[in-house]
Design an enzyme around this catalytic site. Structure first.
Site, PDB file in Angstrom:
ATOM      1  NE  ARG A 213      -2.779   0.871   3.641  1.00 30.46           N
ATOM      2  CZ  ARG A 213      -3.700   0.791   4.613  1.00 30.46           C
ATOM      3  NH1 ARG A 213      -4.917   0.394   4.343  1.00 30.46           N
ATOM      4  NH2 ARG A 213      -3.386   1.076   5.840  1.00 30.46           N
TER       5      ARG A 213
ATOM      6  CE  LYS B 127      11.004  -1.314  12.884  1.00 32.29           C
ATOM      7  NZ  LYS B 127      10.622  -2.719  13.165  1.00 32.29           N
ATOM      8  N   PRO B 128      10.188  -3.701   8.708  1.00 35.00           N
ATOM      9  CG  PRO B 128      10.509  -5.880   7.920  1.00 35.00           C
ATOM     10  CD  PRO B 128      11.179  -4.540   8.010  1.00 35.00           C
TER      11      PRO B 128
ATOM     12  CB  SER C  51       0.566   1.586  18.476  1.00 36.78           C
ATOM     13  OG  SER C  51       1.904   1.971  18.661  1.00 36.78           O
ATOM     14  CB  THR C  52      -2.154   6.248  18.662  1.00 39.31           C
ATOM     15  OG1 THR C  52      -3.173   5.912  17.712  1.00 39.31           O
ATOM     16  CG2 THR C  52      -2.185   7.746  18.911  1.00 39.31           C
TER      17      THR C  52
ATOM     18  N   GLY D  57       3.401   6.125  16.832  1.00 34.67           N
ATOM     19  CA  GLY D  57       3.211   7.187  15.840  1.00 34.67           C
ATOM     20  C   GLY D  57       3.587   8.549  16.397  1.00 34.67           C
TER      21      GLY D  57
ATOM     22  CD  GLU E 289      -3.364   5.470   6.987  1.00 38.80           C
ATOM     23  OE1 GLU E 289      -4.334   5.290   7.750  1.00 38.80           O
ATOM     24  OE2 GLU E 289      -3.421   6.201   5.985  1.00 38.80           O
TER      25      GLU E 289
ATOM     26  NE  ARG F 279     -10.901  -7.560   7.679  1.00 39.88           N
ATOM     27  CZ  ARG F 279     -10.101  -6.678   7.084  1.00 39.88           C
ATOM     28  NH1 ARG F 279      -9.410  -7.029   6.038  1.00 39.88           N
ATOM     29  NH2 ARG F 279     -10.021  -5.446   7.524  1.00 39.88           N
TER      30      ARG F 279
ATOM     31  CB  CYS G 144      -6.044  -0.382  12.282  1.00 38.51           C
ATOM     32  SG  CYS G 144      -6.108  -0.514  10.500  1.00 38.51           S
TER      33      CYS G 144
ATOM     34  CD  GLU H 171      -6.272  -0.288  18.070  1.00 37.28           C
ATOM     35  OE1 GLU H 171      -5.225   0.164  18.578  1.00 37.28           O
ATOM     36  OE2 GLU H 171      -6.422  -0.416  16.842  1.00 37.28           O
TER      37      GLU H 171
HETATM   38  P1  NAP Z   1       3.539  -0.706  16.967  1.00 37.16           P
HETATM   39  O1  NAP Z   1       4.000  -1.287  18.234  1.00 37.16           O
HETATM   40  O2  NAP Z   1       3.317   0.739  16.882  1.00 37.16           O
HETATM   41  O3  NAP Z   1       4.596  -1.177  15.858  1.00 37.16           O
HETATM   42  C1  NAP Z   1       4.511  -0.782  14.510  1.00 37.16           C
HETATM   43  C2  NAP Z   1       5.905  -0.769  13.917  1.00 37.16           C
HETATM   44  O4  NAP Z   1       6.700   0.205  14.586  1.00 37.16           O
HETATM   45  C3  NAP Z   1       6.652  -2.085  14.079  1.00 37.16           C
HETATM   46  O5  NAP Z   1       7.495  -2.278  12.971  1.00 37.16           O
HETATM   47  C4  NAP Z   1       7.486  -1.822  15.314  1.00 37.16           C
HETATM   48  O6  NAP Z   1       8.590  -2.675  15.417  1.00 37.16           O
HETATM   49  C5  NAP Z   1       7.893  -0.394  15.066  1.00 37.16           C
HETATM   50  N1  NAP Z   1       8.334   0.341  16.243  1.00 37.16           N
HETATM   51  C6  NAP Z   1       7.968   0.181  17.517  1.00 37.16           C
HETATM   52  N2  NAP Z   1       8.589   1.114  18.294  1.00 37.16           N
HETATM   53  C7  NAP Z   1       9.354   1.868  17.461  1.00 37.16           C
HETATM   54  C8  NAP Z   1      10.228   2.981  17.634  1.00 37.16           C
HETATM   55  N3  NAP Z   1      10.440   3.544  18.828  1.00 37.16           N
HETATM   56  N4  NAP Z   1      10.848   3.492  16.542  1.00 37.16           N
HETATM   57  C9  NAP Z   1      10.640   2.957  15.328  1.00 37.16           C
HETATM   58  N5  NAP Z   1       9.831   1.899  15.099  1.00 37.16           N
HETATM   59  C10 NAP Z   1       9.192   1.370  16.154  1.00 37.16           C
HETATM   60  O7  NAP Z   1       2.170  -1.351  16.483  1.00 37.16           O
HETATM   61  P2  NAP Z   1       1.793  -2.875  16.425  1.00 37.16           P
HETATM   62  O8  NAP Z   1       1.476  -3.340  17.791  1.00 37.16           O
HETATM   63  O9  NAP Z   1       2.832  -3.608  15.642  1.00 37.16           O
HETATM   64  O10 NAP Z   1       0.458  -2.804  15.529  1.00 37.16           O
HETATM   65  C11 NAP Z   1      -0.762  -2.617  16.073  1.00 37.16           C
HETATM   66  C12 NAP Z   1      -1.215  -1.178  15.966  1.00 37.16           C
HETATM   67  O11 NAP Z   1      -1.152  -0.739  14.619  1.00 37.16           O
HETATM   68  C13 NAP Z   1      -2.661  -1.014  16.364  1.00 37.16           C
HETATM   69  O12 NAP Z   1      -2.823   0.126  17.162  1.00 37.16           O
HETATM   70  C14 NAP Z   1      -3.390  -0.835  15.042  1.00 37.16           C
HETATM   71  O13 NAP Z   1      -4.607  -0.146  15.142  1.00 37.16           O
HETATM   72  C15 NAP Z   1      -2.364  -0.120  14.241  1.00 37.16           C
HETATM   73  N6  NAP Z   1      -2.614  -0.316  12.799  1.00 37.16           N
HETATM   74  C16 NAP Z   1      -3.102   0.737  12.101  1.00 37.16           C
HETATM   75  C17 NAP Z   1      -3.398   0.585  10.751  1.00 37.16           C
HETATM   76  C18 NAP Z   1      -3.962   1.738   9.970  1.00 37.16           C
HETATM   77  O14 NAP Z   1      -3.954   1.659   8.740  1.00 37.16           O
HETATM   78  N7  NAP Z   1      -4.429   2.797  10.589  1.00 37.16           N
HETATM   79  C19 NAP Z   1      -3.174  -0.628  10.117  1.00 37.16           C
HETATM   80  C20 NAP Z   1      -2.662  -1.681  10.857  1.00 37.16           C
HETATM   81  C21 NAP Z   1      -2.383  -1.501  12.212  1.00 37.16           C
HETATM   82  P3  NAP Z   1       8.432  -4.008  16.329  1.00 37.16           P
HETATM   83  O15 NAP Z   1       7.136  -4.650  15.927  1.00 37.16           O
HETATM   84  O16 NAP Z   1       9.596  -4.812  15.983  1.00 37.16           O
HETATM   85  O17 NAP Z   1       8.387  -3.523  17.737  1.00 37.16           O
END
Ligand code: NAP
Length: 506
Positions: A181, A196-197, A253-254, A257, A274, A302, A308, A407
């Site tokens: 996307r 970075k995944p 996550s917010t 973000g 996002e 799903r 999200c 959430e």
């Molecule tokens: P996350 O903890 O925010 O992680 C997302 C990405 O950020 C991962 O690659 C993570 O790496 C990385 N990351 C974490 N801390 C970081 C930092 N300090 N600096 C740089 N990168 C960092 O979110 P998640 O738990 O993986 O995903 C769930 C969240 O994503 C939910 O809140 C969901 O609503 C949201 N989401 C939103 C959308 C949308 O389109 N709005 C779509 C999908 C998901 P690691 O995983 O290796 O820690």
């Protein structure tokens, strides 16, 4: 493909089988068209959440590796930006074709590392691929404007120019689609990227990169830096603060973000965020309740609730509450089949990791301790594995419970009763999140009022699924900035340049 270093002999058969099956399995990062290790040779394990088994180890890259990747993307940008839109479109189309052809292999990788059922993984590949197809088309329509000049003998034109290197940070819940996307859009615009995944799901990103290479994406245009959670902050800092990076495109996550947004601010960089959601799912008495129930299952379960845009709060009008709750419980009992994603008939896999599983369980335990009632589910399914949580329906939920406002991001549906449209609007909007909302009604005026008054970036009337490449995906308030997909998705990765042609009579 490097297969595993098999430490434990009882795992041998399982692991070699898994390795043989996963044809797109990569064990190195991808930088400048090369498959590489971390500079310091560190690695981290990627495990299958369904059985906690090791799938493979990948490089645990650090800030130095990230800096190198940004430099490579910077060099590649010098030539990629000057390709024609037609060339970029052609390459994106070839990448789309490669991914289509390899749907089953990509799906196996997604299921292995994220745990989702194979059918859902195939759905994710189709969804992710639709962005490559869409942006292959869109690439040729990134047009400028000729503006009516207020001065005689002067001409004004606006052109869209690629923003440069884009840093992409993606979550684990849609490990393939969250990448296409973004990358489809930025490549169409003429940008290059460093991805970075998540630590949990780097293999889908690497598989996508492998297919991009086969499709002829020039080296350096796409780079994948794999890193463990321990290194995420250091790698993320480089990706946000490096002076050559023009845009940070993040899905997650917010909380994270906000950290990245802060770092981007120091360099006045473009951000596309996002973030998390807290979607209301509202059912009015005029709705077709059976239809609403079918869609409630999709909107909630799903990806096992790890989406999200997943419905987080079910607001059901008091006239149809009992009917809805009874039907919901019945469907959950019949349709939510827990198990490993590779098993035929399974519809709900494991939660992604221990942290996520504990979070869901703690939310339910807190609610139950304060008086909520699980009508079905409400605990771990420990007989299947360590991260399987039963599909759950909670009633008697009150504002003082954590689950009321947070959430959930898991397979737990919360049903609440309401009396009036004004009341439900007020409570649905009483969140800092503003991603998606769902409304079920047959009252035309009401559907327009709800569309206008719900403070969410996306509103689905009489549907539980709204994602596609064609519409603009994104949130308001703390759910994000910017839009993905649609014709607007590309705009995130371009700057408007104004050129004045003057003295045309000289
Ligand atoms: P996350 O903890 O925010 O992680 C997302 C990405 O950020 C991962 O690659 C993570 O790496 C990385 N990351 C974490 N801390 C970081 C930092 N300090 N600096 C740089 N990168 C960092 O979110 P998640 O738990 O993986 O995903 C769930 C969240 O994503 C939910 O809140 C969901 O609503 C949201 N989401 C939103 C959308 C949308 O389109 N709005 C779509 C999908 C998901 P690691 O995983 O290796 O820690």
């Amino acid at each position: 493909m490097n297969c595993l270093r098999l430490g434990i002999s009882k795992n041998f058969n399982y692991l070699t089988m898994e390795c043989r099956r996963l044809h797109l399995l990569k064990s190195q990062a991808y930088i400048n068209g090369e498959w590489v290790s971390a500079g310091n040779k560190a690695v981290f394990p990627v495990t299958n959440p369904a059985n906690d088994q090791l799938i493979v180890e990948v490089p645990d890259m650090d800030a130095t590796d990230a800096q190198n990747a940004v430099s490579v993307a910077t060099n590649a940008f010098q030539t990629w930006k000057d390709t024609t839109a037609k060339e970029r479109s052609y390459i994106l189309r070839k990448w789309f074709d490669m991914c289509q052809k390899n749907t089953d292999l990509l799906a196996e990788i997604i299921t292995a590392e994220s745990g989702k059922p194979l059918a859902e993984s195939k759905g994710e590949v189709a969804y992710g691929n639709s962005f490559l197809e869409w942006f292959a088309d869109t690439a040729r329509h990134i047009d400028g404007e000729v503006i009516q000049s207020p001065w005689p003998n002067k001409q004004i034109i606006l052109t869209r120019q690629p923003i440069g290197v884009v840093s992409i940070i993606t979550p684990w819940n849609f490990p393939f689609a969250m990448i296409t996307r973004k990358v489809g859009a930025l490549m169409a615009a003429g940008c290059t990227c460093v991805i970075k995944p998540s630590e949990d799901t780097p293999l889908s990103a690497l598989a996508a990169a492998e297919l991009a290479e086969k499709a002829g994406v020039p080296k350096g245009v796409i780079n994948v830096v794999t890193a463990s959670r321990k290194n995420a902050a250091a790698v993320g800092k480089v990706m946000c603060e490096h002076p050559n990076v023009g845009c940070i495109s993040f899905t997650g996550s917010t909380h994270v973000g906000k950290i990245l947004y802060g770092m981007a601010a120091s360099g006045i960089k473009r951000v596309s965020l996002e973030l998390g959601g807290n979607a209301p799912f509202i059912v009015f008495p005029s709705a077709d309740i059976e239809h609403a129930l079918d869609n409630a299952m999709l909107a909630k379960f799903r990806n096992n609730g790890q989406a999200c845009v997943g419905a987080n709060r079910f607001f059901i009008h008091e006239d149809v509450y009992d009917q809805f709750v009874e039907g919901f419980k019945k469907r959950i009992g019949q349709k939510c089949i827990l198990g490993p994603g590779t098993k035929e008939g399974v519809t709900c896999g494991p939660l992604i990791n221990k942290m996520q599983a504990d979070k869901v369980s703690n939310l339910v335990n807190d609610a139950v301790s304060k008086g909520a009632k699980p009508l079905i589910g409400g605990k771990f399914a420990t007989d299947i594995g360590s991260k399987f949580y039963e599909s759950t329906l909670l009633v008697d939920v009150k504002p003082e419970m954590n689950i009321y406002g947070e959430e959930i991001f898991g397979p737990v549906a919360v049903c609440l009763k309401f009396k009036t449209e004004d009341e439900v609007l007020k409570v649905a909007n009483s969140t800092r999140s503003g991603l998606a909302a769902y409304v079920f009604t047959k009252d035309l005026g009401q559907s327009f009022r709800m569309s206008r008054k719900l403070e969410f970036g996306m509103v689905a009337i009489n549907d539980g699924i709204l994602s596609a490449a064609e519409p603009a995906f994104g949130g308001i308030k703390e759910s994000g900035i910017g839009r993905e997909g649609s014709k607007h998705g590309v705009e995130e990765y371009t700057d408007i340049k104004y050129t004045l042609f003057s003295a045309l009579d000289k």
